[in-house]
Design a protein around this motif. Sequence first.
Motif, mmCIF file in Angstrom:
data_model
loop_
_atom_site.group_PDB
_atom_site.id
_atom_site.type_symbol
_atom_site.label_atom_id
_atom_site.label_comp_id
_atom_site.label_asym_id
_atom_site.label_seq_id
_atom_site.Cartn_x
_atom_site.Cartn_y
_atom_site.Cartn_z
ATOM 1 N N PRO A 197 -6.613 5.505 23.575
ATOM 2 C CA PRO A 197 -5.423 6.168 23.912
ATOM 3 C C PRO A 197 -4.499 6.491 22.888
ATOM 4 C CG PRO A 197 -5.953 4.566 25.662
ATOM 5 C CD PRO A 197 -6.963 4.283 24.515
ATOM 6 N N PHE A 198 -3.796 7.598 22.899
ATOM 7 C CA PHE A 198 -2.944 7.870 21.793
ATOM 8 C C PHE A 198 -1.731 6.970 21.571
ATOM 9 C CE2 PHE A 198 0.903 10.019 20.035
ATOM 10 C CZ PHE A 198 0.303 10.525 19.183
ATOM 11 N N ILE A 218 0.836 -1.132 -0.155
ATOM 12 C CA ILE A 218 0.048 -0.056 -0.084
ATOM 13 C C ILE A 218 0.816 1.146 -0.004
ATOM 14 C CG2 ILE A 218 -1.884 1.293 0.962
ATOM 15 C CD1 ILE A 218 -2.509 -1.588 2.687
ATOM 16 N N PRO A 219 0.722 2.120 -1.291
ATOM 17 C CA PRO A 219 1.941 2.950 -1.027
ATOM 18 C C PRO A 219 1.663 4.353 -0.493
ATOM 19 C CG PRO A 219 0.300 3.268 -3.284
ATOM 20 C CD PRO A 219 0.057 1.894 -2.390
ATOM 21 N N ASN A 220 0.401 4.369 0.224
ATOM 22 C CA ASN A 220 0.097 5.665 1.045
ATOM 23 C C ASN A 220 -0.738 5.114 2.304
ATOM 24 O OD1 ASN A 220 0.854 7.987 -0.749
ATOM 25 N ND2 ASN A 220 -0.747 6.602 -1.903
ATOM 26 N N VAL A 221 0.003 5.069 3.247
ATOM 27 C CA VAL A 221 -0.438 4.710 4.775
ATOM 28 C C VAL A 221 -0.464 5.903 5.980
ATOM 29 C CG1 VAL A 221 -0.672 2.928 6.587
ATOM 30 C CG2 VAL A 221 0.005 2.309 4.126
ATOM 31 N N TYR A 222 -1.607 6.423 6.279
ATOM 32 C CA TYR A 222 -1.666 7.307 7.196
ATOM 33 C C TYR A 222 -2.408 6.993 8.326
ATOM 34 C CZ TYR A 222 0.141 10.640 3.655
ATOM 35 O OH TYR A 222 0.948 11.224 2.570
ATOM 36 N N LEU A 223 -1.695 7.497 9.667
ATOM 37 C CA LEU A 223 -2.563 7.286 10.820
ATOM 38 C C LEU A 223 -3.073 8.865 11.219
ATOM 39 C CD1 LEU A 223 -0.026 4.806 12.197
ATOM 40 C CD2 LEU A 223 -2.140 4.126 11.121
ATOM 41 N N TYR A 224 -4.047 8.737 11.875
ATOM 42 C CA TYR A 224 -4.513 9.968 12.539
ATOM 43 C C TYR A 224 -5.137 9.810 14.072
ATOM 44 C CZ TYR A 224 -4.795 11.112 7.631
ATOM 45 O OH TYR A 224 -4.441 11.486 6.476
ATOM 46 N N HIS A 225 -4.586 10.519 14.996
ATOM 47 C CA HIS A 225 -5.005 10.364 16.343
ATOM 48 C C HIS A 225 -4.569 11.438 17.004
ATOM 49 C CE1 HIS A 225 -5.629 6.518 18.715
ATOM 50 N NE2 HIS A 225 -6.039 7.697 19.535
ATOM 51 N N SER A 226 -5.828 11.980 17.941
ATOM 52 C CA SER A 226 -5.830 13.081 18.894
ATOM 53 C C SER A 226 -4.821 12.762 19.875
ATOM 54 C CB SER A 226 -7.261 13.324 19.265
ATOM 55 O OG SER A 226 -8.081 14.026 18.334
ATOM 56 N N LEU A 227 -3.896 13.720 20.472
ATOM 57 C CA LEU A 227 -3.138 13.575 21.536
ATOM 58 C C LEU A 227 -4.053 13.151 22.706
ATOM 59 C CD1 LEU A 227 -0.657 16.019 20.753
ATOM 60 C CD2 LEU A 227 -0.188 13.751 20.615
ATOM 61 N N ASP A 228 -4.943 13.698 23.066
ATOM 62 C CA ASP A 228 -5.963 13.414 24.220
ATOM 63 C C ASP A 228 -7.093 12.837 23.814
ATOM 64 O OD1 ASP A 228 -3.915 14.581 25.873
ATOM 65 O OD2 ASP A 228 -4.678 16.485 25.064
ATOM 66 N N ASP A 229 -7.176 11.846 23.006
ATOM 67 C CA ASP A 229 -8.438 11.143 22.614
ATOM 68 C C ASP A 229 -9.139 10.332 23.648
ATOM 69 O OD1 ASP A 229 -10.269 8.925 21.764
ATOM 70 O OD2 ASP A 229 -9.119 8.747 19.898
ATOM 71 N N PRO A 230 -10.290 10.851 24.389
ATOM 72 C CA PRO A 230 -10.732 10.162 25.338
ATOM 73 C C PRO A 230 -11.240 8.735 25.298
ATOM 74 C CG PRO A 230 -12.507 11.590 24.193
ATOM 75 C CD PRO A 230 -11.043 11.769 23.591
ATOM 76 N N ILE A 231 -11.323 8.288 24.356
ATOM 77 C CA ILE A 231 -11.895 6.996 23.891
ATOM 78 C C ILE A 231 -10.604 5.699 23.638
ATOM 79 C CG2 ILE A 231 -13.298 5.131 22.326
ATOM 80 C CD1 ILE A 231 -14.953 7.777 23.932
#
Length: 136
Positions: free
Chosen positions: A93-94, A78-91
């Motif tokens: 954990p980062f 897969i040429p493009n893999v991206y991960l997105y995550h809030s530093l303080d995600d309440p559900i």
Amino acid sequence: YSAWKSLFDQAFPELPAGSFLVGHSLGGSMLLKYLSESRPGTAPGGLFLIASPFWGAKDWDVEEFKLVEDFGARLPEIPNVYLYHSLDDPIVPFDHSSLYVSALSHATMRRIQGDEHAFGRGLTELTEDIQNIVNA
């Protein structure tokens, strides 16, 4: 997972080559499990995972959702893999995203300021990344 797998088994043969896959939370982790265990015939052009839990992490031990140990090596190319995550995600954990980064060395990690999980007002970084890939 079996319900997710059944749906993916039906949907994946219909996807055009190079499709972009976007998964949020449980959906993202189920996409990774499917791609690493079922190896659909067509490889996606991009995989975008948003606030996905890493099953097997502390307090997230659900056997049927766990990925195989070497899941990163089992993924199709897969040429493009991206991960997105809030530093303080309440559900979710980062630190779950850090576990994914270890296994997906070619992934781009987007650390999002704040405490969003659902991103109800959108995720600008995601749309910008997709636009940049399409326009490249």
